[in-house]
Write a protein that holds these residues in place. Sequence first.
Motif, PDB file in Angstrom:
ATOM      1  N   MET A 250       0.818  -1.204   0.000  1.00 43.62           N
ATOM      2  CA  MET A 250       0.000   0.000   0.000  1.00 43.62           C
ATOM      3  C   MET A 250       0.853   1.255   0.000  1.00 43.62           C
ATOM      4  O   MET A 250       0.395   2.345  -0.274  1.00 43.62           O
ATOM      5  CB  MET A 250      -0.961  -0.014   1.184  1.00 43.62           C
ATOM      6  N   ASP A 251       2.143   1.107   0.299  1.00 48.36           N
ATOM      7  CA  ASP A 251       3.017   2.266   0.320  1.00 48.36           C
ATOM      8  C   ASP A 251       3.487   2.677  -1.073  1.00 48.36           C
ATOM      9  O   ASP A 251       4.088   3.729  -1.236  1.00 48.36           O
ATOM     10  CB  ASP A 251       4.241   1.994   1.211  1.00 48.36           C
ATOM     11  N   GLY A 252       3.255   1.848  -2.066  1.00 45.88           N
ATOM     12  CA  GLY A 252       3.515   2.244  -3.448  1.00 45.88           C
ATOM     13  C   GLY A 252       4.970   2.252  -3.852  1.00 45.88           C
ATOM     14  O   GLY A 252       5.345   2.940  -4.805  1.00 45.88           O
ATOM     15  N   ASP A 253       5.828   1.503  -3.167  1.00 47.43           N
ATOM     16  CA  ASP A 253       7.237   1.482  -3.560  1.00 47.43           C
ATOM     17  C   ASP A 253       7.551   0.262  -4.413  1.00 47.43           C
ATOM     18  O   ASP A 253       6.775  -0.675  -4.483  1.00 47.43           O
ATOM     19  CB  ASP A 253       8.162   1.532  -2.331  1.00 47.43           C
ATOM     20  N   PHE A 254       8.696   0.313  -5.086  1.00 54.15           N
ATOM     21  CA  PHE A 254       9.112  -0.776  -5.961  1.00 54.15           C
ATOM     22  C   PHE A 254       9.872  -1.840  -5.182  1.00 54.15           C
ATOM     23  O   PHE A 254      10.580  -1.547  -4.218  1.00 54.15           O
ATOM     24  CB  PHE A 254      10.047  -0.246  -7.058  1.00 54.15           C
ATOM     25  N   ALA A 255       9.732  -3.083  -5.622  1.00 50.65           N
ATOM     26  CA  ALA A 255      10.628  -4.124  -5.133  1.00 50.65           C
ATOM     27  C   ALA A 255      12.028  -3.830  -5.686  1.00 50.65           C
ATOM     28  O   ALA A 255      12.172  -3.284  -6.785  1.00 50.65           O
ATOM     29  CB  ALA A 255      10.149  -5.487  -5.610  1.00 50.65           C
ATOM     30  N   PRO A 256      13.077  -4.147  -4.941  1.00 46.95           N
ATOM     31  CA  PRO A 256      14.457  -3.908  -5.418  1.00 46.95           C
ATOM     32  C   PRO A 256      14.816  -4.914  -6.500  1.00 46.95           C
ATOM     33  O   PRO A 256      15.470  -5.931  -6.242  1.00 46.95           O
ATOM     34  CB  PRO A 256      15.295  -4.079  -4.150  1.00 46.95           C
ATOM     35  N   MET A 257      14.407  -4.639  -7.716  1.00 47.45           N
ATOM     36  CA  MET A 257      14.499  -5.607  -8.800  1.00 47.45           C
ATOM     37  C   MET A 257      15.929  -6.040  -9.112  1.00 47.45           C
ATOM     38  O   MET A 257      16.204  -7.223  -9.317  1.00 47.45           O
ATOM     39  CB  MET A 257      13.844  -5.027 -10.061  1.00 47.45           C
ATOM     40  N   VAL A 258      16.844  -5.086  -9.155  1.00 46.72           N
ATOM     41  CA  VAL A 258      18.228  -5.410  -9.514  1.00 46.72           C
ATOM     42  C   VAL A 258      18.840  -6.331  -8.464  1.00 46.72           C
ATOM     43  O   VAL A 258      19.510  -7.325  -8.801  1.00 46.72           O
ATOM     44  CB  VAL A 258      19.061  -4.122  -9.657  1.00 46.72           C
ATOM     45  N   GLU A 259      18.592  -6.020  -7.198  1.00 46.88           N
ATOM     46  CA  GLU A 259      19.136  -6.851  -6.110  1.00 46.88           C
ATOM     47  C   GLU A 259      18.499  -8.236  -6.111  1.00 46.88           C
ATOM     48  O   GLU A 259      19.174  -9.249  -5.869  1.00 46.88           O
ATOM     49  CB  GLU A 259      18.903  -6.166  -4.761  1.00 46.88           C
ATOM     50  N   LEU A 260      17.188  -8.312  -6.385  1.00 46.82           N
ATOM     51  CA  LEU A 260      16.513  -9.602  -6.459  1.00 46.82           C
ATOM     52  C   LEU A 260      17.075 -10.449  -7.604  1.00 46.82           C
ATOM     53  O   LEU A 260      17.269 -11.661  -7.461  1.00 46.82           O
ATOM     54  CB  LEU A 260      15.006  -9.401  -6.640  1.00 46.82           C
ATOM     55  N   ALA A 261      17.323  -9.804  -8.734  1.00 49.76           N
ATOM     56  CA  ALA A 261      17.892 -10.524  -9.878  1.00 49.76           C
ATOM     57  C   ALA A 261      19.275 -11.083  -9.539  1.00 49.76           C
ATOM     58  O   ALA A 261      19.627 -12.206  -9.921  1.00 49.76           O
ATOM     59  CB  ALA A 261      17.972  -9.599 -11.092  1.00 49.76           C
TER      60      ALA A 261
END
Length: 456
Positions: A250-261
Amino acid sequence: MEVKGKSLWDLWIEEALAKLESRKMFLPLRPMHLANLGQQEAVASETKADENEYETFQEIQPWDRVSVHISVPETFFQHLLHGGELICKNEIEDIEVSPNQKQFKKLLLFASNDFLGLSRHPTIAKATAKAALEHGTGPRGAPWICGYTNYHIALESSLAKLKEKEACLLCPTGFSANLAVLVAIGSLAPLFCAGKKPAQGEKIAIFSDALNHASIVDGIKLAQQYGWVECFVYKHCDMSHLDQLFLFSMDGDFAPMVELAALRKKHGFLFVIDEAHATFVWGKNGGGAAEEFNCENDVDISVGTLSKGAASLGGFIACSKNWKQFIQSRGRSFIFSSAPPVPLAAASYASIVVSGKESWRRMEIRKRMQEFQALTGIPVRSQILSIIVGSTEKTLKASQALLEAGMYVTPILGPPTVPANTGRLRVTLTAVHTTEDIKRLVTILSDYVDFQVTKS
């Protein structure tokens, strides 16, 4: 770990499909080509729509603004203004809205998921109406019976292309799409170990962000019923915690995609993401967070919805062909649901075409984000803003002040939704809000929120 260019997950899903086929458990889709009214047979050449037939526009049009304006009965507006609907049970007889109600209050909407403002686009409306006139409204049946039409196939193909995946599976909603994926994953291990109880370390481990959507939480709970799934919850967007354990809100932020990858490369996990709020809005082509952060090839399964950026209804799962075949055979929320109605499939397809060609809509959202940040000093990372006000009483007063000024936002007052004294206003910015809209919004909010810039 990879074997001959394939990950262990690729090998497992291939073996799982073979077991499904050998046990007569594979569930194929049955494509049906619809004939137009007056035709006795379908015309094969009409399977794929010509994208050039969809009229698009390169700037905001009068109908766009209508998508952020709503009118509510005056009696209901007064009920909202005094907090009745927010703090007590809302019985419809208490509101006393008459069918002949003549007084309405016009409000500017800052709570809509119609991020691109496509809900009133005439091209999409025409495509919907055309499909309804030619083929009616009913879904006819489940996709594996008789509900999988050329309209659904075209929509799946366009979504797979958008997400840079081999295939795509349509679902009735984004909620059901998440359930289908997770239940299918939960059923994977029992195929290999039928009748056997899992030994220590043999279960499928699912790592889930602490603020993941209810559909993911419920999907994991259903997957656990197979007895072969163990869930580990990591702190919100905390990659160190995830790395230790061994994966929006609900806070509207992105998942840390680069770190997850990067962690996927390190640990070899199956990377599944829910891009409900990012699809069509982020990325050069609207491909979502994975495209925005150049991680498309690192994502194994991308789940999304058509009820937000596409202004339609439905969910989808973009993945490999093998995963599609496995999920359609094991994802119960997909198997036991009817296919989306043909007009909705036509509407969604038109939305993809329009959003792809009208890229200015994505740029307008970014402009509104930049303006809000410049006026408030609050870091803005997406089109969904979570503005912390404080106590329940203060948050309610801020919401009421916005209503009095003709603006509708979603107040989130306190427990159990958010911790005590962190009441907030959830604001969504769209492509069809204007600079003046943002200035008016900030002016009212500045009386209740201590912004980090000096008030002019």
